[in-house]
Design an enzyme around this catalytic site. Structure first.
Site, PDB file in Angstrom:
ATOM      1  N   MET A 174       2.146   6.269  -4.360  1.00 47.20           N
ATOM      2  CA  MET A 174       2.410   6.196  -3.004  1.00 47.20           C
ATOM      3  C   MET A 174       1.362   5.477  -2.369  1.00 47.20           C
ATOM      4  O   MET A 174       1.582   4.933  -1.157  1.00 47.20           O
ATOM      5  CB  MET A 174       2.522   7.532  -2.632  1.00 47.20           C
ATOM      6  CG  MET A 174       2.792   8.035  -1.310  1.00 47.20           C
ATOM      7  SD  MET A 174       4.539   7.295  -0.978  1.00 47.20           S
ATOM      8  CE  MET A 174       4.068   6.271   0.597  1.00 47.20           C
ATOM      9  N   LYS A 175       0.042   5.354  -2.646  1.00 47.31           N
ATOM     10  CA  LYS A 175      -0.989   5.043  -1.632  1.00 47.31           C
ATOM     11  C   LYS A 175      -0.829   3.425  -1.922  1.00 47.31           C
ATOM     12  O   LYS A 175      -1.034   2.739  -0.864  1.00 47.31           O
ATOM     13  CB  LYS A 175      -2.406   5.237  -2.263  1.00 47.31           C
ATOM     14  CG  LYS A 175      -3.660   4.711  -1.755  1.00 47.31           C
ATOM     15  CD  LYS A 175      -3.838   4.984  -0.381  1.00 47.31           C
ATOM     16  CE  LYS A 175      -4.717   4.412   0.268  1.00 47.31           C
ATOM     17  NZ  LYS A 175      -5.061   4.493   1.792  1.00 47.31           N
ATOM     18  N   LEU A 176      -0.445   2.905  -2.999  1.00 44.79           N
ATOM     19  CA  LEU A 176      -0.203   1.613  -3.184  1.00 44.79           C
ATOM     20  C   LEU A 176       0.855   0.960  -2.215  1.00 44.79           C
ATOM     21  O   LEU A 176       0.818  -0.194  -1.671  1.00 44.79           O
ATOM     22  CB  LEU A 176      -0.141   1.220  -4.573  1.00 44.79           C
ATOM     23  CG  LEU A 176      -1.200   1.328  -5.485  1.00 44.79           C
ATOM     24  CD1 LEU A 176      -0.809   0.727  -6.853  1.00 44.79           C
ATOM     25  CD2 LEU A 176      -2.574   0.422  -4.823  1.00 44.79           C
TER      26      LEU A 176
END
Length: 307
Positions: A174-176
């Protein structure tokens, strides 16, 4: 009253310092390990933290260890090294990785820790060092329900918004996705400023018109605060880190056979700026580099626009 778990923190840099300071404010015993910059280490020690020399030593002393490191290579070294966390072999230890990392690496490390009786949580961050100091970061957390419940009170010390997004590895994915969007914004805003200036529209006008429209957002405001407002330290996130993140996102797209031509174009900007020796510049400085590619000085364009 239940005794609070002992927490370790490795990587007390721009983001980690504020996170660690807020864990101390939460009343947790804290061990820290920093890098060559003594200022954040000395500050945390003055607030009650105890400095240790190796991840192995920290693993023996702590119930939960936070990592806030530059990349997956650094995380792997801290966990797998001769003096690493795995060498400490403390059953029940939870490792919370707040780095922006390669999810494939995260899942592999989680399996190795699990085999040794330990647990991995990925909890990458959103927002900036300012929010880190205020204890108001965004946290995306990947963990099973029981481990999430165990670390939630600690994460709550440094985060204002906490999303449990799924099992281990899902938060780094999700962070990417989030950073693909934000680094894409930065590239898009940089190009827009260059097109505007070379077409005779001042940076101030672009900022004012877009900033008052539905196209504005928090990232736009921060980015333009640097590019147009010339506050060069408003977002302390390096081009090197940005380049790393878009490369990780590109690898994730490739691994899932997902078409990603916009991502490849965005990646080229960061690769170019980093390859030309400016990786230490901050993310919004990209606008200045794109302006130079287009044959003009953005700071000068801003000065002219102010007249």
């Amino acid at each position: 009253m239940t005794e609070k778990p002992t927490v370790g923190f490795i990587g007390v840099g721009l983001m980690g310092h504020g996170m660690a300071a807020n864990i101390l404010k939460g009343g947790y015993p804290l061990y820290i390990k920093g890098n060559s910059n003594r200022e954040p280490i000395d500050d945390l020690v003055s607030k009650g933290a105890v400095e240790i020399t190796s991840p192995k030593e920290m693993a023996a002393l702590c119930d939960v260890i936070h990592l806030c490191l530059p990349n997956s290579d650094s995380v792997e070294a801290v966990i797998r090294g001769d003096d690493g966390i795995l060498a400490g072999s403390k059953a029940g230890l939870v490792v919370v990785d707040s780095s922006t990392a390669n999810p494939t690496s995260t899942v592999a490390l989680a399996e190795e820790l699990e085999a040794a009786g330990m647990h991995m949580v990925d909890a990458p961050l959103g927002r900036t060092p300012k929010e880190a100091e205020a204890g108001m970061l965004d946290a995306m957390v990947g963990a099973d329900d029981a481990i999430f419940a165990k670390v939630l009170p600690i994460i709550d010390c440094w985060a204002g918004i906490i999303n449990h997004v799924g099992p281990v590895g899902s938060a780094h994915k999700m962070k990417l996705i989030m950073n693909f969007i934000s680094m894409g914004y930065a590239a898009l805003y940089s190009e827009a400023l260059s097109i505007g200036v070379k077409s005779g529209v001042s940076p101030q006008v672009i900022n004012d018109v877009i900033g008052a429209s539905r196209l504005s957002n928090g990232f736009f405001e921060t980015f333009m605060g640097c590019a147009v407002g010339r506050d060069m330290d408003i977002h302390k996130f390096s081009i090197t880190n940005a380049s790393k993140d878009v490369h990780y996102a590109s690898a994730m797209a490739s691994s899932t056979r997902t078409l990603n031509p916009v991502g490849e174009a965005v990646k080229s900007y960061y690769t170019f700026v980093e390859a030309n020796g400016h990786g230490a510049d901050y993310l919004p400085h990209l606008a200045d580099h794109v302006a130079k590619m287009n044959g003009f000085d953005l700071a000068e364009a801003v000065r002219k626009g102010a007249k």
